[in-house]
Design a protein around this motif. Structure first.
Motif, PDB file in Angstrom:
ATOM      1  N   ARG A  97      28.741  36.383  48.539  1.00 40.03           N
ATOM      2  CA  ARG A  97      28.479  35.757  47.255  1.00 40.03           C
ATOM      3  C   ARG A  97      29.419  34.571  47.046  1.00 40.03           C
ATOM      4  O   ARG A  97      30.595  34.634  47.430  1.00 40.03           O
ATOM      5  N   ALA A  98      28.886  33.522  46.419  1.00 43.79           N
ATOM      6  CA  ALA A  98      29.708  32.367  46.036  1.00 43.79           C
ATOM      7  C   ALA A  98      29.415  32.067  44.576  1.00 43.79           C
ATOM      8  O   ALA A  98      28.255  31.928  44.178  1.00 43.79           O
ATOM      9  N   PRO A 124      28.609  42.116  33.921  1.00 44.96           N
ATOM     10  CA  PRO A 124      29.287  43.291  34.480  1.00 44.96           C
ATOM     11  C   PRO A 124      29.747  43.114  35.922  1.00 44.96           C
ATOM     12  O   PRO A 124      30.704  43.773  36.333  1.00 44.96           O
ATOM     13  N   ASP A 125      29.063  42.276  36.691  1.00 47.77           N
ATOM     14  CA  ASP A 125      29.396  42.163  38.117  1.00 47.77           C
ATOM     15  C   ASP A 125      29.621  40.689  38.475  1.00 47.77           C
ATOM     16  O   ASP A 125      28.698  39.960  38.807  1.00 47.77           O
ATOM     17  N   LEU A 126      30.872  40.272  38.402  1.00 52.09           N
ATOM     18  CA  LEU A 126      31.240  38.902  38.765  1.00 52.09           C
ATOM     19  C   LEU A 126      31.800  38.803  40.177  1.00 52.09           C
ATOM     20  O   LEU A 126      32.162  37.712  40.619  1.00 52.09           O
ATOM     21  N   ARG A 127      31.904  39.922  40.859  1.00 55.63           N
ATOM     22  CA  ARG A 127      32.531  39.924  42.187  1.00 55.63           C
ATOM     23  C   ARG A 127      31.883  38.885  43.101  1.00 55.63           C
ATOM     24  O   ARG A 127      30.666  38.851  43.267  1.00 55.63           O
ATOM     25  N   SER A 128      32.720  38.036  43.687  1.00 57.25           N
ATOM     26  CA  SER A 128      32.241  36.981  44.587  1.00 57.25           C
ATOM     27  C   SER A 128      33.294  36.732  45.648  1.00 57.25           C
ATOM     28  O   SER A 128      34.505  36.747  45.368  1.00 57.25           O
ATOM     29  N   ASP A 129      32.847  36.508  46.866  1.00 57.53           N
ATOM     30  CA  ASP A 129      33.773  36.227  47.954  1.00 57.53           C
ATOM     31  C   ASP A 129      34.390  34.834  47.825  1.00 57.53           C
ATOM     32  O   ASP A 129      35.531  34.612  48.224  1.00 57.53           O
ATOM     33  N   ILE A 130      33.607  33.900  47.265  1.00 56.62           N
ATOM     34  CA  ILE A 130      34.029  32.506  47.177  1.00 56.62           C
ATOM     35  C   ILE A 130      33.881  32.056  45.735  1.00 56.62           C
ATOM     36  O   ILE A 130      32.854  32.293  45.094  1.00 56.62           O
ATOM     37  N   LEU A 131      34.917  31.398  45.216  1.00 54.11           N
ATOM     38  CA  LEU A 131      34.874  30.817  43.881  1.00 54.11           C
ATOM     39  C   LEU A 131      35.014  29.304  44.008  1.00 54.11           C
ATOM     40  O   LEU A 131      35.955  28.810  44.639  1.00 54.11           O
ATOM     41  N   ILE A 132      34.072  28.589  43.405  1.00 48.70           N
ATOM     42  CA  ILE A 132      34.098  27.131  43.440  1.00 48.70           C
ATOM     43  C   ILE A 132      34.200  26.653  41.998  1.00 48.70           C
ATOM     44  O   ILE A 132      33.279  26.855  41.198  1.00 48.70           O
ATOM     45  N   ASP A 135      40.272  21.932  28.764  1.00 51.93           N
ATOM     46  CA  ASP A 135      40.507  23.365  28.617  1.00 51.93           C
ATOM     47  C   ASP A 135      41.041  23.953  29.914  1.00 51.93           C
ATOM     48  O   ASP A 135      40.938  23.351  30.990  1.00 51.93           O
ATOM     49  N   LEU A 136      41.592  25.168  29.802  1.00 51.08           N
ATOM     50  CA  LEU A 136      42.074  25.898  30.967  1.00 51.08           C
ATOM     51  C   LEU A 136      40.899  26.478  31.746  1.00 51.08           C
ATOM     52  O   LEU A 136      39.820  26.689  31.200  1.00 51.08           O
ATOM     53  N   SER A 137      41.151  26.788  33.016  1.00 50.03           N
ATOM     54  CA  SER A 137      40.148  27.482  33.827  1.00 50.03           C
ATOM     55  C   SER A 137      40.871  28.235  34.930  1.00 50.03           C
ATOM     56  O   SER A 137      42.022  27.938  35.253  1.00 50.03           O
ATOM     57  N   GLY A 138      40.172  29.208  35.503  1.00 47.21           N
ATOM     58  CA  GLY A 138      40.790  30.010  36.560  1.00 47.21           C
ATOM     59  C   GLY A 138      41.900  30.904  36.040  1.00 47.21           C
ATOM     60  O   GLY A 138      42.948  31.044  36.687  1.00 47.21           O
ATOM     61  N   THR A 139      41.674  31.524  34.886  1.00 43.27           N
ATOM     62  CA  THR A 139      42.701  32.370  34.273  1.00 43.27           C
ATOM     63  C   THR A 139      42.903  33.643  35.097  1.00 43.27           C
ATOM     64  O   THR A 139      42.007  34.070  35.830  1.00 43.27           O
ATOM     65  N   PRO A 140      44.077  34.288  34.973  1.00 40.67           N
ATOM     66  CA  PRO A 140      44.346  35.500  35.766  1.00 40.67           C
ATOM     67  C   PRO A 140      43.321  36.602  35.558  1.00 40.67           C
ATOM     68  O   PRO A 140      42.912  37.266  36.515  1.00 40.67           O
ATOM     69  N   ASN A 141      42.901  36.835  34.311  1.00 42.50           N
ATOM     70  CA  ASN A 141      41.909  37.879  34.050  1.00 42.50           C
ATOM     71  C   ASN A 141      40.582  37.576  34.747  1.00 42.50           C
ATOM     72  O   ASN A 141      39.926  38.470  35.300  1.00 42.50           O
ATOM     73  N   PHE A 142      40.198  36.317  34.721  1.00 42.29           N
ATOM     74  CA  PHE A 142      38.933  35.929  35.348  1.00 42.29           C
ATOM     75  C   PHE A 142      39.021  36.088  36.863  1.00 42.29           C
ATOM     76  O   PHE A 142      38.089  36.615  37.499  1.00 42.29           O
ATOM     77  N   LEU A 143      40.137  35.661  37.460  1.00 42.27           N
ATOM     78  CA  LEU A 143      40.298  35.801  38.916  1.00 42.27           C
ATOM     79  C   LEU A 143      40.334  37.271  39.315  1.00 42.27           C
ATOM     80  O   LEU A 143      39.820  37.644  40.378  1.00 42.27           O
ATOM     81  N   ALA A 144      40.944  38.108  38.470  1.00 39.75           N
ATOM     82  CA  ALA A 144      41.003  39.537  38.791  1.00 39.75           C
ATOM     83  C   ALA A 144      39.610  40.160  38.795  1.00 39.75           C
ATOM     84  O   ALA A 144      39.297  41.017  39.631  1.00 39.75           O
ATOM     85  N   ARG A 145      38.726  39.718  37.884  1.00 43.11           N
ATOM     86  CA  ARG A 145      37.378  40.266  37.829  1.00 43.11           C
ATOM     87  C   ARG A 145      36.515  39.741  38.984  1.00 43.11           C
ATOM     88  O   ARG A 145      35.754  40.487  39.584  1.00 43.11           O
ATOM     89  N   ALA A 173      37.682  38.483  41.870  1.00 45.62           N
ATOM     90  CA  ALA A 173      38.329  38.938  43.108  1.00 45.62           C
ATOM     91  C   ALA A 173      37.884  38.129  44.327  1.00 45.62           C
ATOM     92  O   ALA A 173      37.426  38.703  45.330  1.00 45.62           O
ATOM     93  N   PRO A 174      38.009  36.801  44.287  1.00 48.64           N
ATOM     94  CA  PRO A 174      37.573  35.992  45.436  1.00 48.64           C
ATOM     95  C   PRO A 174      38.576  36.065  46.574  1.00 48.64           C
ATOM     96  O   PRO A 174      39.769  36.298  46.372  1.00 48.64           O
TER      97      PRO A 174
END
Length: 480
Positions: A367-368, A387-395, A402-412, A414-415
């Motif tokens: 997933r990307a 509910p399911d944001l899991r992705s191998d690649i985040l672009i 505004d901010l982006s790539g917050t710790p909570n978002f990266l944890a969900r 899990a790229p």
């Protein structure tokens, strides 16, 4: 000797270009052989010209002009005569009829066909000789150039002849020189017209990609480096989609050359994530160049004047588009699809970046997640509703405010790797450095486009591989 001196003078006037220098050296050797009563050999003269140029500058061996010029002439020397003889046989009279018994119409037909065969042999040989370099360096395959050369070569000879006459008469009479110059202008315009119409022939030229030795991946994803803008190319088999296209400057200097190098003549889809001019400023030009079969964007409207002008142009052109919202799926192949995660219907936001389409590309077990220029508000909405944001690649790009790539978002999400767009003008680099350090501490490989440039990702059944265009950074992983 006079001809040799004129050629040397012409070469000096034109700036010692490789092609004119090669021609001058070859002509000098051939004419000198006649002066000294020796046999003139074209291949030997060509080799001697190459040797003399390389003695003066060995770097010429790696110059496209040197490679193109000498290879082309060698192919013409080797192939032109056999091709001419092969074509010549089709209009020859009965071989058992003695030449003395040929009638005048037969002689005229044979003479005209012979001249045509000579010209066609040279043109085909030059086309074959240039094919490798034109396709390799410019990614062009141009059957129409055969017609163009057949018509333009005689006109080009006339241009050169008139130019030489103008130079020779300059010291005698300015009126005669002006006459030759005006005639030369007319003939040059004629040649440009011939080339223009030849280029516009149906299928007169197509763009091609350099061949690959490896088996093509199931899906390819290339994230181009457009600074604050954005554009990504998705290829699944023979399906090509472009996500955003950048503004006019980045399109002409980056997006267009890249798409041509991939052998793309028509796009299957062109998707606009949001209305920012840095993302879709060159939309009209892109549509004109690649005639996408499908245009796609969100149903939500924003205050972007660029997007509004695009819509007005599409109405004038009577061109429709596909509208996508959360839950829609764009299928690119049997096992490749893009799922729209955001925005939902009825969303109210102020900034265009907060209404950008968020897509999850799925192929096999990989997933990307493509976030475009989304910011904190989009990430929070996804955390609360997806509910399911899991992705191998985040672009991810960079939101303008505004901010982006917050710790909570990266944890969900899990790229395993992140491709991060460059910061906008005036934004502190230290902020991005700190964010990269935090992501790296979580075991995530980060491709920063201000350092890595464009990033190409091959997705196969067994996993995926990412390569940066600058710096040599790579990442290989197996799908989950």
């Amino acid at each position: 000797m006079t001809v040799i001196l004129v050629l040397v003078a012409y070469t000096l006037i034109t700036g010692l270009r490789t092609s004119s220098l090669r021609a001058t050296i070859m002509a000098t050797l051939l004419l000198s052989a006649t002066l000294f009563d020796r046999r003139a050999l074209s291949v030997n003269s060509l080799a001697a010209a190459a040797l003399l140029i390389l003695v003066c500058d060995t770097n010429q061996l790696f110059a496209p002009g040197f490679q193109f010029s000498f290879t082309l002439v060698f192919i013409i020397i080797v192939l032109a005569a056999p091709l001419q003889r092969w074509f010549d046989q089709f209009a020859q009279p009965d071989p058992f009829l003695p030449r003395l018994l040929w009638s005048l119409p037969v002689k005229c037909r044979a003479w005209c066909w012979h001249k045509f065969s000579v010209a066609l042999g040279v043109i085909l040989a030059s086309w074959i000789g240039s094919l490798l370099f034109v396709a390799g360096y410019f990614h062009l395959f141009s059957p129409g150039s055969i017609v163009a050369n057949f018509l333009a070569v005689p006109v080009a000879f006339a241009v050169l002849s008139l130019g030489l006459c103008s130079v020779l008469t300059a010291l005698v009479s300015l009126k005669i020189t002006a006459l030759f110059n005006n005639a030369n202008w007319f003939v040059a315009q004629m040649m440009l017209s011939v080339l223009h119409h030849s280029a516009n022939l149906p299928n007169g030229y197509i763009y091609v990609e350099n061949p690959h030795t490896l088996h093509p991946p199931k899906c390819e994803l290339t994230i181009l480096d457009l600074g604050e803008g954005g554009a990504a190319h998705v290829r699944a088999g023979r399906i090509d989609w472009l996500l955003d296209c950048g503004d006019d400057s980045h399109y002409n200097h980056t997006v267009l050359p890249y798409l041509r190098s991939r052998g793309i003549n028509c796009l299957d889809g062109l998707l606009f994530t949001h209305g920012s001019a840095r993302h879709i400023g060159a939309a009209v030009t892109t549509i004109g160049d690649f005639h996408p079969a499908l245009l796609a964007e969100s149903t939500l409207s924003d205050r972007s004047s660029t997007r509004r002008k695009l819509h007005q142009w599409l109405v004038q052109q009577r061109r429709g588009k596909g509208l996508y919202l959360r839950g829609d799926i764009i299928r690119l192949g049997d096992d490749v699809r893009m799922r729209v995660l955001y925005p939902p219907a009825g969303l109210k936001r102020t900034a265009a970046g907060d209404m950008a389409l968020v897509l999850q590309l799925e192929t096999g077990h990989t997933r990307a997640l493509l976030m475009s220029a989304s910011g904190f508000s989009t990430e929070q909405w996804l955390l609360e509703n997806e509910p399911d944001l899991r992705s191998d690649i985040l672009i991810k790009g960079q939101h303008s405010k505004d901010l982006s790539g917050t710790p909570n978002f990266l944890a969900r999400v899990a790229p395993k790797m992140i491709v991060c767009g460059a910061l906008g003008y005036g934004q502190p680099v230290s902020t991005l450095d700190a964010w990269e350090a935090d992501a790296t501490a979580q075991g995530i490989t980060v491709f920063r486009q201000d350092k890595a440039g464009a990033v190409h990702i091959d997705i196969r059944e067994e996993g995926y591989e990412a390569r940066a265009f600058l710096g040599g950074q790579t990442f290989r992983s197996r799908a989950r």
